[in-house]
Motif scaffolding. Sequence first.
Motif, PDB file in Angstrom:
ATOM      1  N   LEU A   1      11.048   2.794   3.795  1.00 29.93           N
ATOM      2  CA  LEU A   1      10.698   3.639   2.652  1.00 29.93           C
ATOM      3  C   LEU A   1       9.391   3.013   2.100  1.00 29.93           C
ATOM      4  O   LEU A   1       8.517   3.521   1.592  1.00 29.93           O
ATOM      5  N   ILE A   2       9.592   1.675   1.730  1.00 30.29           N
ATOM      6  CA  ILE A   2       8.775   0.885   0.927  1.00 30.29           C
ATOM      7  C   ILE A   2       7.294   0.968   1.563  1.00 30.29           C
ATOM      8  O   ILE A   2       6.169   1.216   1.294  1.00 30.29           O
ATOM      9  N   HIS A   3       7.391   0.777   3.012  1.00 32.69           N
ATOM     10  CA  HIS A   3       6.155   0.753   3.680  1.00 32.69           C
ATOM     11  C   HIS A   3       5.413   2.082   4.037  1.00 32.69           C
ATOM     12  O   HIS A   3       4.360   2.315   3.922  1.00 32.69           O
ATOM     13  N   ASP A   4       6.331   3.213   4.082  1.00 31.33           N
ATOM     14  CA  ASP A   4       5.960   4.421   4.328  1.00 31.33           C
ATOM     15  C   ASP A   4       5.065   4.993   3.140  1.00 31.33           C
ATOM     16  O   ASP A   4       4.323   5.874   3.218  1.00 31.33           O
ATOM     17  N   LEU A   5       5.342   4.384   1.896  1.00 30.29           N
ATOM     18  CA  LEU A   5       4.633   4.605   0.670  1.00 30.29           C
ATOM     19  C   LEU A   5       3.724   3.817   0.228  1.00 30.29           C
ATOM     20  O   LEU A   5       3.153   3.588  -0.772  1.00 30.29           O
ATOM     21  N   ASP A   6       3.132   2.934   1.467  1.00 29.81           N
ATOM     22  CA  ASP A   6       2.255   1.893   1.182  1.00 29.81           C
ATOM     23  C   ASP A   6       2.319   1.041   0.203  1.00 29.81           C
ATOM     24  O   ASP A   6       1.583   0.492  -0.216  1.00 29.81           O
TER      25      ASP A   6
END
Length: 271
Positions: A178-183
């Motif tokens: 989730l954190i990575h998908d939101l950059d």
Amino acid sequence: MIFDLHVHTNYSDGLFSPTEVVNLAIIKGIDGIAITDHDTVLGIEAAINYSKRINKIIVIPGIELGCIHNDEEVHLLGYFFDYKSKDIMDVTEQLRINRVIRGIKMVERINDLGMELTLEEVQKLTRKDYIGRPHIAQALVNRGYVNSIEEAFDRLLNRGMPAYIERETLSIVEAIDLIHDLDGIAILAHPGLLRSQETLFYCIEKGIDGLEVIHSKHTKNNIDFLLQICDNSDLIATGGSDCHGRIIDGDYLLGKYYVNINHIPMMRRRI
């Protein structure tokens, strides 16, 4: 640039509003903070807007996501992600609902144990859309059932204790993704407090970006060990106080535990 990267507001289980947290950080003389409330992003915008208006400090958007792994609670910190995205809003709203349901069940369990406690008493200590264990603990202190928040956790509210209720959370992989998908940048919070080093290495295997090396409850041995892990695994080392607005040993934790953002290029570029 000195930053405390782990600070809570009253949008989760902190005592201070976002504005009050920013003002305290200014008094402490640091350059910036990250707002990292539990499972919510609702306090971020107020802190950022206020910091820009007074132009005295930088506020980084953050979050602390609670996960369960091998029957242990694991917390992941996210930084610099798109905190206004529909994805994070949808996820955190469900987490809020899960937390409220858990809080209601814990109050019911406390009553089943013979201690009178109402949901209204707990809600007076928090925002009505959020119930955390510290609020239940404070309500128990107010009732005189325990002498401190720490005693409430040790006797009743920690995992394995009589009033503890598990809540639905994200998995570690879901939280990192989730954190990575939101950059964003994903950090394992206070890893020195984990029961099992297996959990630490599992998070590294699943793509964590760094470790919270500096923390108010870490020992020197914790810090030395975690720095070595960061060096060996090419991870960034972050740090923060985990301040909730309580006075501990005569002072607030905010600003006493920090990192120099200039030494963390991945974060310095984002600022």
